[in-house]
Design a protein around this motif. Sequence first.
Motif, PDB file in Angstrom:
ATOM      1  N   GLU A 266       6.573  32.692  38.584  1.00 32.69           N
ATOM      2  CA  GLU A 266       5.568  33.615  38.069  1.00 32.69           C
ATOM      3  C   GLU A 266       4.178  33.007  37.834  1.00 32.69           C
ATOM      4  OE1 GLU A 266       6.204  36.736  37.870  1.00 32.69           O
ATOM      5  OE2 GLU A 266       8.376  36.663  38.166  1.00 32.69           O
TER       6      GLU A 266
ATOM      7  N   GLU B 284       7.512  32.828  25.867  1.00 33.95           N
ATOM      8  CA  GLU B 284       8.827  33.251  25.371  1.00 33.95           C
ATOM      9  C   GLU B 284       9.924  32.328  25.900  1.00 33.95           C
ATOM     10  OE1 GLU B 284       7.937  38.071  24.925  1.00 33.95           O
ATOM     11  OE2 GLU B 284       9.010  37.292  26.687  1.00 33.95           O
TER      12      GLU B 284
ATOM     13  N   GLY C  90       5.329  35.653  29.199  1.00 36.78           N
ATOM     14  CA  GLY C  90       6.648  35.333  29.726  1.00 36.78           C
ATOM     15  C   GLY C  90       6.985  33.859  29.600  1.00 36.78           C
ATOM     16  N   TYR C  91       6.033  32.978  29.924  1.00 37.22           N
ATOM     17  CA  TYR C  91       6.353  31.554  29.814  1.00 37.22           C
ATOM     18  C   TYR C  91       6.445  31.127  28.353  1.00 37.22           C
ATOM     19  CZ  TYR C  91       6.687  26.610  30.209  1.00 37.22           C
ATOM     20  OH  TYR C  91       7.163  25.321  30.076  1.00 37.22           O
TER      21      TYR C  91
ATOM     22  N   PHE D 110      11.145  30.128  35.737  1.00 36.68           N
ATOM     23  CA  PHE D 110      10.189  31.216  35.504  1.00 36.68           C
ATOM     24  C   PHE D 110       8.792  30.778  35.909  1.00 36.68           C
ATOM     25  CE2 PHE D 110       6.898  33.266  33.060  1.00 36.68           C
ATOM     26  CZ  PHE D 110       7.217  34.612  33.151  1.00 36.68           C
TER      27      PHE D 110
END
Length: 338
Positions: free
Chosen positions: A265, A32, A29-30, A261
């Motif tokens: 997260e 991206e 996620g990070y 994010f």
Amino acid sequence: MTPVVVHDPTLRDGQHAVRHRLGVAALRGYAEAADAAGVPVVEVGHGNGLGASSLQVGRAAVSDDVMLSTVREALRHSRMAVFMLPGWGTSDDLRKAVGHGADVVRIGVHCTETSLAERHLGFLAEADADAEAHCVLMMSHMASPAELAEHAARVVAYGARAVGIMDSAGHFLPSDVTERIGAIAEAVDVPVIFHGHDNLGMAVANSVAAAQAGARIIDGCARGFGAGAGNTRIEVLVPVLERTGFRTGVDLYALLDAAEFAERELMDAPPVTGSLSIVSGLAGVFSGFKHQVLDQSAKAGVDPRDVFFELGRRQAIAGQEDLIADVVAHLRDREVPA
């Protein structure tokens, strides 16, 4: 405007803050989000680099292979970087990282022990790998500007295509950075790197001073995610560099989204310049010692601030975590009445 390459070790240095427990979803996620922001280089790995997952410094949640393959798949535009400390990682680890598509390989060594980088920089050159070999001189407050310049020139001769310093203990003020980066920039003809820590609240100011003195690769992590007080905050670094006359090519709104994010997260809370971090910076001790100092001091009933200052007196460096137990025992015994 003068171009500066922003290098983002959130997914490597940030691991120190969570005891190396980042999992696949967080890594992907990070990566991206940073890629969408146009961050040029995203670094991934165990906090201590390739091959470092261990009982001594902490086991990672997933293997190096999983970390590298996950981030490589997530990056469409950004280059992927890895970090290695000789003694933890080996040439086999470098070979695997290159096989996973690492574009940048950083070898970290203590600032006056650059001979340790020769073998691995030579391996990367002999392997004819596409990866760009860098070398960073750690605990750089322990050497003079002239000494750092000498050692920087040495690793360039070994094959480093960029070289620079880590303010591993967050000890520097801007004038310290200006002197050291300026000396290195005069001594080498490759890009100069600066990596700051925020123990004394100076990481962004120090990073700007580095760019003004000739550094062309500047590190920053989302929300400063990193050991102790954390690293230079990338979401602050980028706009401040832009206002100061440096072009980063990073999309501010997307970078702010990436930082959001990361806060949501990757971490329980963003790093802060707390009392122990200030002491660590003043003592000139690697911020990554924080958790072990706190744990062992609490068990022994000694003041962790005293532990940091004693570690500083002994000139402890990263990789010498075993000294923490010695210092704690020394302080405990000294305080016990005869």
